[in-house]
Design an enzyme around this catalytic site. Structure first.
Site, PDB file in Angstrom:
ATOM      1  N   LYS A  16       0.775  -0.856   0.009  1.00  0.00           N
ATOM      2  CA  LYS A  16       0.100   0.137   0.401  1.00  0.00           C
ATOM      3  C   LYS A  16       0.943   1.210   0.033  1.00  0.00           C
ATOM      4  O   LYS A  16       0.825   1.752  -1.023  1.00  0.00           O
ATOM      5  CB  LYS A  16      -0.642   0.158   1.500  1.00  0.00           C
ATOM      6  CG  LYS A  16      -1.543   1.663   1.718  1.00  0.00           C
ATOM      7  CD  LYS A  16      -2.390   1.626   2.527  1.00  0.00           C
ATOM      8  CE  LYS A  16      -1.705   1.953   4.078  1.00  0.00           C
ATOM      9  NZ  LYS A  16      -1.930   2.978   3.826  1.00  0.00           N
ATOM     10  N   ASN A  17       2.182   1.450   0.791  1.00  0.00           N
ATOM     11  CA  ASN A  17       1.802   2.456   1.126  1.00  0.00           C
ATOM     12  C   ASN A  17       4.045   2.617  -0.547  1.00  0.00           C
ATOM     13  O   ASN A  17       4.421   4.005  -0.327  1.00  0.00           O
ATOM     14  CB  ASN A  17       3.852   2.629   2.559  1.00  0.00           C
ATOM     15  CG  ASN A  17       2.336   2.976   3.894  1.00  0.00           C
ATOM     16  OD1 ASN A  17       1.373   3.332   3.168  1.00  0.00           O
ATOM     17  ND2 ASN A  17       2.392   2.361   4.674  1.00  0.00           N
ATOM     18  N   CYS A  25      -5.360  13.163  12.291  1.00  0.00           N
ATOM     19  CA  CYS A  25      -5.571  12.169  12.472  1.00  0.00           C
ATOM     20  C   CYS A  25      -4.734  11.155  13.440  1.00  0.00           C
ATOM     21  O   CYS A  25      -3.843  12.043  14.281  1.00  0.00           O
ATOM     22  CB  CYS A  25      -4.186  11.649  11.421  1.00  0.00           C
ATOM     23  SG  CYS A  25      -3.657   9.951  11.422  1.00  0.00           S
ATOM     24  N   ARG A  82       0.806  15.004  12.456  1.00  0.00           N
ATOM     25  CA  ARG A  82       1.456  14.580  10.917  1.00  0.00           C
ATOM     26  C   ARG A  82       2.138  15.757  10.393  1.00  0.00           C
ATOM     27  O   ARG A  82       1.065  16.083   9.367  1.00  0.00           O
ATOM     28  CB  ARG A  82       0.373  13.433  10.745  1.00  0.00           C
ATOM     29  CG  ARG A  82       0.174  12.315  11.140  1.00  0.00           C
ATOM     30  CD  ARG A  82      -0.457  11.156  10.551  1.00  0.00           C
ATOM     31  NE  ARG A  82       0.886  10.096   9.713  1.00  0.00           N
ATOM     32  CZ  ARG A  82       0.241   9.498   8.769  1.00  0.00           C
ATOM     33  NH1 ARG A  82      -0.705   9.789   8.877  1.00  0.00           N
ATOM     34  NH2 ARG A  82       1.020   9.041   7.766  1.00  0.00           N
TER      35      ARG A  82
HETATM   36  N1  EPU Z   1       7.201  14.253   9.933  1.00  0.00           N
HETATM   37  C1  EPU Z   1       7.436  16.033  10.725  1.00  0.00           C
HETATM   38  N2  EPU Z   1       7.652  17.050  10.022  1.00  0.00           N
HETATM   39  C2  EPU Z   1       7.038  16.694   8.285  1.00  0.00           C
HETATM   40  C3  EPU Z   1       6.967  15.606   7.864  1.00  0.00           C
HETATM   41  C4  EPU Z   1       7.046  14.067   8.700  1.00  0.00           C
HETATM   42  O1  EPU Z   1       7.329  16.185  12.491  1.00  0.00           O
HETATM   43  O2  EPU Z   1       7.286  17.218   7.204  1.00  0.00           O
HETATM   44  C5  EPU Z   1       7.411  13.270  12.045  1.00  0.00           C
HETATM   45  C6  EPU Z   1       6.380  12.824  11.449  1.00  0.00           C
HETATM   46  O3  EPU Z   1       5.357  13.064  12.929  1.00  0.00           O
HETATM   47  C7  EPU Z   1       6.291  11.676  12.585  1.00  0.00           C
HETATM   48  C8  EPU Z   1       8.239  11.136  11.173  1.00  0.00           C
HETATM   49  O4  EPU Z   1       8.496  12.429  11.055  1.00  0.00           O
HETATM   50  O5  EPU Z   1       6.554  11.659  13.741  1.00  0.00           O
HETATM   51  C9  EPU Z   1       8.004  10.281  10.257  1.00  0.00           C
HETATM   52  O6  EPU Z   1       6.584  10.486   9.398  1.00  0.00           O
HETATM   53  P1  EPU Z   1       6.438   9.881   7.629  1.00  0.00           P
HETATM   54  O7  EPU Z   1       6.698  11.679   6.867  1.00  0.00           O
HETATM   55  O8  EPU Z   1       7.862   9.485   7.100  1.00  0.00           O
HETATM   56  O9  EPU Z   1       5.396   9.693   7.704  1.00  0.00           O
HETATM   57  P2  EPU Z   1       4.355   9.212   5.815  1.00  0.00           P
HETATM   58  O10 EPU Z   1       5.398   9.270   4.861  1.00  0.00           O
HETATM   59  O11 EPU Z   1       3.791  10.592   6.622  1.00  0.00           O
HETATM   60  C10 EPU Z   1       4.261   7.324   5.842  1.00  0.00           C
HETATM   61  C11 EPU Z   1       3.332   5.945   5.997  1.00  0.00           C
HETATM   62  C12 EPU Z   1       2.858   5.596   7.228  1.00  0.00           C
HETATM   63  C13 EPU Z   1       4.017   4.975   7.930  1.00  0.00           C
HETATM   64  C14 EPU Z   1       4.896   6.080   8.256  1.00  0.00           C
HETATM   65  C15 EPU Z   1       5.650   5.960   9.040  1.00  0.00           C
HETATM   66  C16 EPU Z   1       2.556   5.888   3.735  1.00  0.00           C
HETATM   67  C17 EPU Z   1       1.407   6.145   3.019  1.00  0.00           C
HETATM   68  N3  EPU Z   1       1.918   6.044   5.119  1.00  0.00           N
HETATM   69  O12 EPU Z   1       3.629   7.933   6.469  1.00  0.00           O
HETATM   70  O13 EPU Z   1       1.496   4.913   7.669  1.00  0.00           O
HETATM   71  O14 EPU Z   1       3.703   4.755   9.792  1.00  0.00           O
HETATM   72  O15 EPU Z   1       5.150   6.444   6.636  1.00  0.00           O
HETATM   73  O16 EPU Z   1       6.673   4.986   8.593  1.00  0.00           O
HETATM   74  O17 EPU Z   1       3.185   5.666   2.842  1.00  0.00           O
HETATM   75  C18 EPU Z   1       0.339   2.766   7.779  1.00  0.00           C
HETATM   76  O18 EPU Z   1       0.350   2.210   6.857  1.00  0.00           O
HETATM   77  O19 EPU Z   1      -0.625   2.872   8.468  1.00  0.00           O
HETATM   78  C19 EPU Z   1       0.851   4.082   7.967  1.00  0.00           C
HETATM   79  C20 EPU Z   1       0.069   4.981   8.760  1.00  0.00           C
END
Ligand code: EPU
Length: 433
Positions: free
Chosen positions: A22-23, A116, A121
């Site tokens: 999915k991701n 969220c 997030r």
């Molecule tokens: N963060 C920041 N600033 C940003 C972006 C992120 O502080 O601009 C922080 C977040 O708050 C968090 C950390 O950095 O504490 C990591 O977040 P990340 O950006 O990596 O998360 P994401 O890319 O939004 C993806 C997955 C999530 C998964 C996370 C971490 C997708 C669609 N989603 O989210 O998947 O938990 O990476 O590995 O790829 C799930 O599948 O259940 C899910 C939530």
């Protein structure tokens, strides 16, 4: 809204095939907007999140079609630059449309996704990255406005308080492939899903080096072309099934479980004493039907290759039935413990202390009516219910349908007593608010 009725206590046995990730597929769909030629994507999981993404992309003007089961073709001959709130709020991953839109159209207006359940997030790192690439960035009336008229390659640092950002890296990468000049992304995410996105971009004609490392180097090109890509198997789904075998004392062969994507989970399974074996490069077999004694452990979630936050809730369910004291610390989403109060309703002894869960494991849980709150928390409830003594009812299973294709059917094929029913079938006195 459907519910699951689960009768626990049956060891699962058999072979299960993991779906596409999915991701990986969500940013990969977005990447198809980088060209006006057709991009064909194979091994696409049959998930509500994928259908949402297709809907948003159609709204932007792309032709999106499911040609055969698991094969989708996307063609974005023309594109609109605006992704509205009523679509984006349904799925946070749609923020990764910003990169392709600004790269292709030099302008993007994308709604902020809103709250969220797994905690704050922010997208500050994404926006910092776009600004570094020369974009004008502003937030007006709940929308991010990106002015990409001066988009160009640059040095970008994407590390934040919780490490790298997966979708932030995807966004900046997708903007950089069409930005004139050289971009160097430091503290880039190196999750297998980002590697998969890089593989597609390279197949479309992008010039990227350092793939799989924390430093990506991109030489911008003028245009990208169509390509065909097969998505990697979902490591989180694979890990969830391995844990389903472990928690039920079963024997499950998981096809599409890549040991190289699951090293941190396998290390913890080894440490806790769960017997498993590697059958092939993409096949793992958990042999929890063999005599073994599980011991508690400590888990700290971290960006890849550390222990995945997306497997934390499911691992916590296993530790709740592993006698002894385990500590699970969330370093990626420090509030991601919505599964805990529900596991407590099943008899789990868990206390939250800041970003940690202190789990006093017992021999068994007891079935109860519980409420799913997000995707991985609901997966943890299913695992706990499969292991528990007696009957559980899990409400709001649409959360689990976002990331696991027909999980009830597939678990039933392994011998689980799990049934999907309309909410009205649930005895009234068990229904939660
Ligand atoms: N963060 C920041 N600033 C940003 C972006 C992120 O502080 O601009 C922080 C977040 O708050 C968090 C950390 O950095 O504490 C990591 O977040 P990340 O950006 O990596 O998360 P994401 O890319 O939004 C993806 C997955 C999530 C998964 C996370 C971490 C997708 C669609 N989603 O989210 O998947 O938990 O990476 O590995 O790829 C799930 O599948 O259940 C899910 C939530």
């Amino acid at each position: 809204m459907d519910v699951f009725r689960v009768n626990g206590g049956r060891p699962l046995r058999g072979t299960i095939q993991v779906s596409g990730a999915k991701n990986a597929v969500l940013p990969i769909f977005a990447a198809a907007l980088l060209t006006d030629e057709a991009v064909t994507i194979r091994n696409v999981p049959n998930l509500s999140d994928v259908r949402f993404m297709a809907e948003i992309m159609r709204h932007l003007g792309a032709e999106v079609s499911a040609d055969a089961p698991g094969t989708w073709t996307i063609r974005a001959r023309t594109l609109d630059n605006r992704a509205p709130y009523d679509l984006v709020r349904k799925m946070r991953a749609s923020v990764c449309l910003m990169g392709p839109l600004v790269a292709r159209l030099r302008s993007a207006i994308v709604s902020l996704p809103g709250g969220c359940v797994i905690g704050p997030r922010p997208i500050d790192l994404h926006l910092k990255g776009f600004a570094a690439l020369g974009c004008g960035v502003s937030i007006e009336s709940g929308y991010v406005h990106l002015d990409g008229r001066h988009l160009r390659g640059a040095d970008v640092f994407l590390g934040g308080r919780h490490g790298s950002t997966a979708l932030g890296t995807a966004n900046i990468l997708m903007a950089a492939v069409l930005a004139p000049g050289r971009t160097r992304i430091e503290s880039a995410a190196c999750e297998p899903e980002i590697v998969d996105l890089c593989r597609l971009l390279v197949a479309m004609g992008a010039k990227i080096s350092g793939i799989g490392s924390h430093a990506l180097e991109i030489e911008g090109v003028e245009r990208l072309h169509g390509a065909t890509h097969t998505v990697i198997p979902d490591r989180i789904e694979a890990g969830t099934f391995l844990l389903a075998g472990a928690i039920t004392g079963g024997d499950i062969t998981v096809e599409g479980a890549r040991g190289d994507h699951l090293a941190a989970l396998l290390d913890k399974l080894r440490e806790t004493g769960v017997p498993f074996e590697t059958v092939g490069p993409e096949t793992l077999r958990v042999r929890a039907d063999r005599p073994h004694r599980r011991v508690p452990t400590d888990i700290v979630t971290m960006p890849h290759p550390g222990f995945a936050t997306d497997l934390q809730a499911q691992m916590s369910a296993l530790l709740a039935v592993t006698p002894g004291l385990s500590i699970v610390t969330e370093k990626v989403f420090p509030n991601r413990f919505m599964h805990v109060p529900e596991l407590q309703r099943m008899g789990a002894d868990i206390a939250i202390e800041g970003p940690s869960a202190i789990i006093k494991g017992s021999d068994r849980l007891s079935g109860a009516p519980v409420m799913a709150s997000d995707l991985r928390a609901s997966a943890a409830l299913v695992l706990a219910a499969l292991a528990a003594h007696g009957e559980s009812w899990i409400q709001r299973v649409y959360h689990i349908d976002r990331g696991y294709d027909r999980v009830d059917e597939r678990l039933r094929a392994l011998g689980a007593d799990i049934e999907r029913l309309p909410a009205e079938a649930m005895p009234r006195h068990l229904v939660g608010e």
